[in-house]
Design a protein around this motif. Structure first.
Motif, PDB file in Angstrom:
ATOM      1  N   GLY A  49       0.812  -1.209   0.000  1.00 59.46           N
ATOM      2  CA  GLY A  49       0.000   0.000   0.000  1.00 59.46           C
ATOM      3  C   GLY A  49       0.842   1.253   0.000  1.00 59.46           C
ATOM      4  O   GLY A  49       2.074   1.206   0.058  1.00 59.46           O
ATOM      5  N   GLY A  50       0.176   2.400  -0.077  1.00 62.70           N
ATOM      6  CA  GLY A  50       0.879   3.674  -0.081  1.00 62.70           C
ATOM      7  C   GLY A  50      -0.075   4.826  -0.303  1.00 62.70           C
ATOM      8  O   GLY A  50      -1.304   4.662  -0.314  1.00 62.70           O
ATOM      9  N   ARG A  51       0.496   6.011  -0.489  1.00 64.22           N
ATOM     10  CA  ARG A  51      -0.302   7.225  -0.637  1.00 64.22           C
ATOM     11  C   ARG A  51      -1.090   7.250  -1.942  1.00 64.22           C
ATOM     12  O   ARG A  51      -0.683   6.667  -2.941  1.00 64.22           O
ATOM     13  N   VAL A  52      -2.208   7.936  -1.889  1.00 67.42           N
ATOM     14  CA  VAL A  52      -2.989   8.199  -3.098  1.00 67.42           C
ATOM     15  C   VAL A  52      -2.276   9.301  -3.880  1.00 67.42           C
ATOM     16  O   VAL A  52      -2.004  10.380  -3.350  1.00 67.42           O
ATOM     17  N   ASP A  53      -1.947   9.030  -5.126  1.00 68.01           N
ATOM     18  CA  ASP A  53      -1.268   9.989  -5.989  1.00 68.01           C
ATOM     19  C   ASP A  53      -2.273  10.746  -6.847  1.00 68.01           C
ATOM     20  O   ASP A  53      -3.400  10.275  -7.056  1.00 68.01           O
ATOM     21  N   PRO A  54      -1.864  11.904  -7.370  1.00 63.91           N
ATOM     22  CA  PRO A  54      -2.773  12.655  -8.261  1.00 63.91           C
ATOM     23  C   PRO A  54      -3.282  11.814  -9.426  1.00 63.91           C
ATOM     24  O   PRO A  54      -4.430  11.977  -9.859  1.00 63.91           O
ATOM     25  N   GLU A  55      -2.442  10.908  -9.928  1.00 60.69           N
ATOM     26  CA  GLU A  55      -2.841  10.082 -11.070  1.00 60.69           C
ATOM     27  C   GLU A  55      -3.973   9.120 -10.727  1.00 60.69           C
ATOM     28  O   GLU A  55      -4.619   8.556 -11.629  1.00 60.69           O
ATOM     29  N   ASP A  56      -4.220   8.906  -9.424  1.00 59.55           N
ATOM     30  CA  ASP A  56      -5.291   7.996  -9.008  1.00 59.55           C
ATOM     31  C   ASP A  56      -6.658   8.659  -9.074  1.00 59.55           C
ATOM     32  O   ASP A  56      -7.683   7.995  -8.921  1.00 59.55           O
TER      33      ASP A  56
END
Length: 228
Positions: A49-56
Motif C-alpha cells: 500500500g501507499g499514498r494516493v497519488d494525483p494520477e489515481d
C-alpha cells in the motif's frame, strides 16, 4: 514510537491491500517488509500500500474511487501483482493519531488473489515478502520476531477468524467497514491507542472505567482489547 500532542499535521489519503489465498495450513495473507533504510516504519512488516497519488484521481472519481485506484497501483508496484477492483472489499479505515510525524488516512481493502501470480517486490522500499497464516504472524509478533503496527496487528486478528478464502468471499462484502481514529496516551510504560467506543476515548483517559476498545503497546508487544 513518539507522539507530540501539540503537533497536528495533515493526514494524507492512502490505501492498503490485504491479499489472501488458500494455503496448505489454511488461509494465508501476503505481508511485505519495509526496507531498514526507509525512514518511515523501516523494518516493519505491513501489507502492500501507499499514498494516493494525483494520477489515481480522474474527473469522475471520488476519494473512495481514488483510494481503490491507489490500492491497485500500489499492489502492482510493490508486489508485482494485478488485482481487479471488483475483487477488493473495503473493510476498515485507519487515521494516524494526531501528534505523529507522518499521518495517513488509509482505506484498507481485502482481496482474494484468484490467479496463480508470483510476488515480485520492488527491492527498494520493500525488501522482501512472505505468505503466512494470521495465527503464525501473531505468534511471531508475540515472541518479538515480527514487528507490526496496530492496524496490521488488528487486521491479522480479524483474519484469524477465517479458515479459507470462501469465508472471506461470504463475509467481507456484507461487513460494515470499521473506522479507527485513535487517541494516544501514555500510562506508565504502556502506550494506549484508544478507539471510539472505549470508555476513555472522549477524555483520553486510559484508566476510565467501562467499555474497552483499544490497542496497548509495551515496547513492540501489542494487545487488542474490545469489550463493548
Amino acid at each position: 514510537m513518539e507522539f507530540n500532542s501539540t503537533t497536528v499535521t495533515e493526514a494524507f489519503p492512502s490505501a492498503t491491500v490485504v491479499l489472501v489465498r488458500d494455503g496448505d495450513a489454511g488461509l494465508e495473507v501476503l505481508m511485505v517488509c519495509r526496507s531498514e533504510q526507509v525512514k518511515h516504519m523501516g523494518g516493519m512488516w505491513v501489507f502492500p500500500g501507499g499514498r494516493v497519488d494525483p494520477e489515481d484521481h480522474s474527473d469522475d472519481t471520488d476519494d473512495y474511487g481514488a483510494a481503490l485506484n491507489a490500492a491497485i497501483r500500489e499492489t502492482r508496484e510493490e508486489a508485482g501483482l494485478e488485482i481487479a477492483a471488483d475483487h477488493l472489499y473495503y473493510t476498515s479505515h485507519w487515521t494516524t493519531p494526531e501528534g505523529a510525524k507522518k499521518r495517513f488516512a488509509t482505506w484498507f481493502f481485502v482481496g482474494v488473489l484468484e490467479q496463480d501470480q508470483e510476488v515480485v517486490v520492488d527491492g527498494g522500499e520493500i525488501s522482501h515478502h512472505r505468505w503466512v497464516t494470521p495465527a503464525d504472524a501473531l505468534a511471531e509478533q508475540a515472541s518479538g520476531e515480527l514487528r507490526l503496527m496496530p492496524p496490521t496487528y488488528i487486521t491479522l486478528l480479524e483474519l484469524s477468524n477465517f479458515s479459507d478464502c470462501r469465508e472471506v468471499h461470504q463475509v467481507a462484502p456484507i461487513s460494515e467497514p470499521v473506522m479507527f481514529a485513535p487517541r494516544v496516551t501514555q500510562l506508565d510504560e504502556e502506550l494506549h491507542f484508544l478507539y471510539e467506543g472505549d470508555a476513555g476515548f472522549d477524555s483520553c483517559d486510559p484508566a476510565a472505567e467501562g467499555s474497552r476498545h483499544r490497542c496497548v503497546m509495551v515496547g513492540e508487544t501489542l494487545k487488542y482489547l474490545r469489550h463493548l
